[in-house]
Design an enzyme around this catalytic site. Structure first.
Site: not given
Ligand code: NAD
Length: 475
Positions: A416, A317-318, A381
Site C-alpha cells: 500500500t 483508519a490508521g 504505532y
Molecule cells: P493508508 O495510509 O493507505 O490508508 C489509511 C486511510 O485512513 C487513508 O485513506 C487516510 O486518509 C485514512 N485516515 C487517516 N487518518 C484518518 C482520520 N483521522 N480520520 C479518517 N480517516 C483517516 O494505510 P493502509 O496501508 O491502507 O492501512 C490501513 C490500516 O491497516 C491502518 O490501520 C494500518 O495501520 C493498518 N496496517 C497496514 C499495514 C500495511 O502493510 N500497509 C500493515 C499493518 C497494518
C-alpha cells in the site's frame, strides 16, 4: 506498489535464471476470482483417535463440491461418507516421481479426539505420508479443541501442542500452501471458517490459530453472505480500507465509507467504483469526517441511525508517525494513539450506547503485526496496535450477550501507500521474511475482514487473525 522480483522470477526468462542461480522463487498466490471455481478437487483426510467432526466436515465438503479421501489414520471416514451418500475413496501416499495431477488440494486432519500427547503421533503419520501430495496453493487445516475446554491437563497439553505442528507445516510446505488450526468448542459451527481457510480468499493467511466457540446460523447465501447488512469502514478512500469496502459490497453489504476531508475526492471515486462493481441503488455512501475530532462519533451515529442502524463496523483508519522514542515529539505520540486506538473506543462507545450497532453485529479492528512483535521506530504505532488487540480481548465477553462479535486482523507487510514509503531495505525484508516470500495485497486483509463479518462467523469472537503470509516477525 509492484513486486518486480516476484514478477521476474515467475516470468519464462526469470524462471530459468532463478533456477540456475538458486534464487528463491515465491509462488504466484491463487486468489479469489469471480470467473474461477472457488473449490474443487480432493482433500486427503487424516485423524487422531475418536475424531468428532467428521460429520460436520463431510457436510461442508459436500456443500462446496470437494471429495474427501481417507488416509489410513481416518478409517472412520468411509462409513461417514457412505452415510452421507458422498463420493470417497482411500488416499494413497504419493511417490516422489508421481505426476503433478495426482495431487490433492487440501490436507485436513481431525485432531479433536486427541487426549494425550502420545496420540500426536497420528499427525506425524498423516503429514509424513501426505505433505508431498499437496498441490501448489494447497490448504492444510487441522481441527482441534480449545485447550481450556479440556477436562484433563494432558488433553489440554496435547491440544496446545497442535499449534507447533501447524505453524511448522506452514514453514515447510512453501509453494503458496497455507496451514491453519481451527479450535472448535463442542457444538461450535466450523463451516464459515472451513470455507474461508479452504478457499483462495485466505491466500495470505497462514500459521493462524482461530477459536470458534459457539454455534452460528448459516447465511441465507454463501455467495453473498452479507446481503442485507450495512457496514461502516473508516479510512475507506484508499489502500486496505478501500479494498475492505469493495469486498464487503461484493459480499452483498451496503457500505458507508468514511475518510478525512483531504481524501474527499479519492473517497468519492472509491465509492463510485464500488457502486459500479456492486450496485446498491445508490445506497453505498461516502461520509467525510475526521475520526480524531471529538464530535465525529455522534455525527457517525446520527448518519447511520438515519438509515436504520448498522451491522458491521470496520475500524481501519490508521496512521504512522515513526521515530525512535528519544526523537519522537509528543504530538507524534499523541496523534498515533488517538487515531489508531482512542478513536475506535470513542466511536464504539457511542454506537453501542445508542444501539446503532444492532444485535448480532460485528466489529473488526485493524491491528498490525507491529502490535504483536514491536518494531524499532514505532513505539507509538505498536502501542496503539497492541491496544487494539487488548480491546478485542477485553470487549469480546462483554458483547457476547448482544450477539456482537469483535475480532482483530493484524496485517503484516501489505503493498500500500504506507509500505511504499518505507526505505528499500526495510521494504524488501518485509516482503520476503514470511512463508510466502512476498507481500500481501489489500484484498487479502479485506477477505479476512469479510469472513469475520459473516453471519456464519457468529461463533468467532475475541480472535486476532494475522494476515501476514506467516511473517517471521511476531510469529
Ligand atoms: P493508508 O495510509 O493507505 O490508508 C489509511 C486511510 O485512513 C487513508 O485513506 C487516510 O486518509 C485514512 N485516515 C487517516 N487518518 C484518518 C482520520 N483521522 N480520520 C479518517 N480517516 C483517516 O494505510 P493502509 O496501508 O491502507 O492501512 C490501513 C490500516 O491497516 C491502518 O490501520 C494500518 O495501520 C493498518 N496496517 C497496514 C499495514 C500495511 O502493510 N500497509 C500493515 C499493518 C497494518
Amino acid at each position: 506498489m509492484k513486486d518486480r522480483y516476484l514478477d521476474f522470477v515467475n516470468s519464462p526468462f526469470g524462471t530459468s535464471i532463478a533456477r540456475s542461480l538458486g534464487l528463491p522463487r515465491p509462488e504466484v498466490l491463487r486468489r479469489h476470482r469471480a470467473d474461477q471455481a472457488e473449490f474443487g478437487g480432493m482433500a486427503a483426510i487424516g485423524a487422531g483417535p475418536s475424531p468428532a467432526l467428521f460429520d460436520d466436515l463431510m457436510a461442508v465438503l459436500s456443500a462446496i463440491g470437494m471429495t474427501g479421501i481417507a488416509h489410513e489414520s481416518a478409517s472412520g471416514w468411509l462409513p461417514v461418507a457412505a452415510r452421507h451418500g458422498a463420493m470417497s475413496g482411500r488416499f494413497e501416499p504419493r511417490s516422489r516421481d508421481a505426476s503433478a495431477t495426482d495431487r490433492v488440494e487440501a490436507l485436513i486432519f481431525d485432531a479433536t479426539g486427541i487426549g494425550e500427547s502420545a496420540q500426536l503421533h497420528s499427525l506425524y503419520a498423516f503429514f509424513h505420508d501426505a505433505l508431498r501430495s499437496l498441490a501448489k496453493n494447497g490448504r492444510i487445516v487441522v481441527l482441534g479443541r480449545p485447550p481450556a475446554t479440556r477436562s484433563s491437563v494432558r488433553a489440554a497439553t496435547a491440544q496446545h501442542a497442535l499449534e507447533g505442528m501447524v505453524r511448522s507445516l506452514g514453514k515447510e510446505a512453501r509453494n503458496g500452501i497455507t496451514s491453519n488450526l481451527l479450535r472448535a468448542a463442542d457444538g461450535a459451527d466450523v463451516e464459515s471458517a472451513l470455507r474461508f481457510f479452504l478457499s483462495p480468499r485466505s491466500a495470505y493467511v497462514s500459521g493462524q490459530v482461530v477459536t470458534i466457540d459457539a454455534p452460528a446460523d448459516a447465511p441465507p447465501s454463501w455467495a453473498k453472505p452479507l446481503a442485507g447488512k450495512r457496514a461502516l469502514v473508516t479510512g475507506a478512500a484508499r489502500g486496505i480500507g478501500a479494498s475492505i469496502a469493495a469486498v464487503l459490497a461484493e459480499h452483498g453489504a451496503i457500505v458507508t465509507g468514511l475518510d478525512i476531508d483531504a481524501a474527499r475526492d479519492a473517497l468519492d471515486q472509491t465509492m463510485l467504483a464500488i457502486e459500479d462493481a456492486s450496485p446498491s441503488s445508490g445506497a453505498h455512501a461516502a461520509l467525510v469526517a475526521d475520526i480524531a475530532a471529538p464530535e465525529t462519533p455522534a455525527e457517525i451515529a446520527a448518519a447511520l441511525a438515519a438509515s436504520g442502524g448498522i451491522d458491521i463496523v470496520v475500524h481501519n483508519a490508521g496512521i504512522t508517525r515513526d521515530k525512535t522514542i528519544a526523537r519522537m515529539t509528543a504530538d507524534m505520540w499523541d496523534s498515533v494513539i488517538d487515531i489508531n486506538l482512542l478513536a475506535q473506543e470513542r466511536i464504539d462507545d457511542v454506537l453501542l450506547a445508542q444501539n446503532v450497532l444492532r444485535a448480532g453485529g460485528r466489529i473488526v479492528a485493524v491491528s498490525s503485526i507491529s502490535g504483536i512483535a514491536g518494531n524499532r521506530g514505532q513505539t507509538n504505532y505498536a502501542t496503539s496496535k497492541a491496544g487494539v488487540i487488548g480491546r478485542v480481548h477485553a470487549m469480546a465477553p462483554l458483547l457476547r450477550e448482544r450477539g456482537i462479535t469483535i475480532n482483530a486482523v493484524a496485517p503484516g507487510f501489505i503493498e500500500t501507500h504506507m509500505t511504499a514509503r518505507m526505505p528499500f531495505g526495510v521494504r524488501e525484508a518485509g516482503r520476503r521474511l514470511n512463508s510466502m516470500g512476498q507481500g500481501g495485497l489489500p484484498v487479502d486483509v479485506a477477505e479476512t475482514v469479510a469472513w469475520l463479518a459473516s453471519p456464519g462467523s457468529a461463533g468467532i469472537t475475541g480472535n486476532v487473525v494475522r494476515v501476514c503470509g506467516q511473517s517471521l516477525i511476531g510469529a
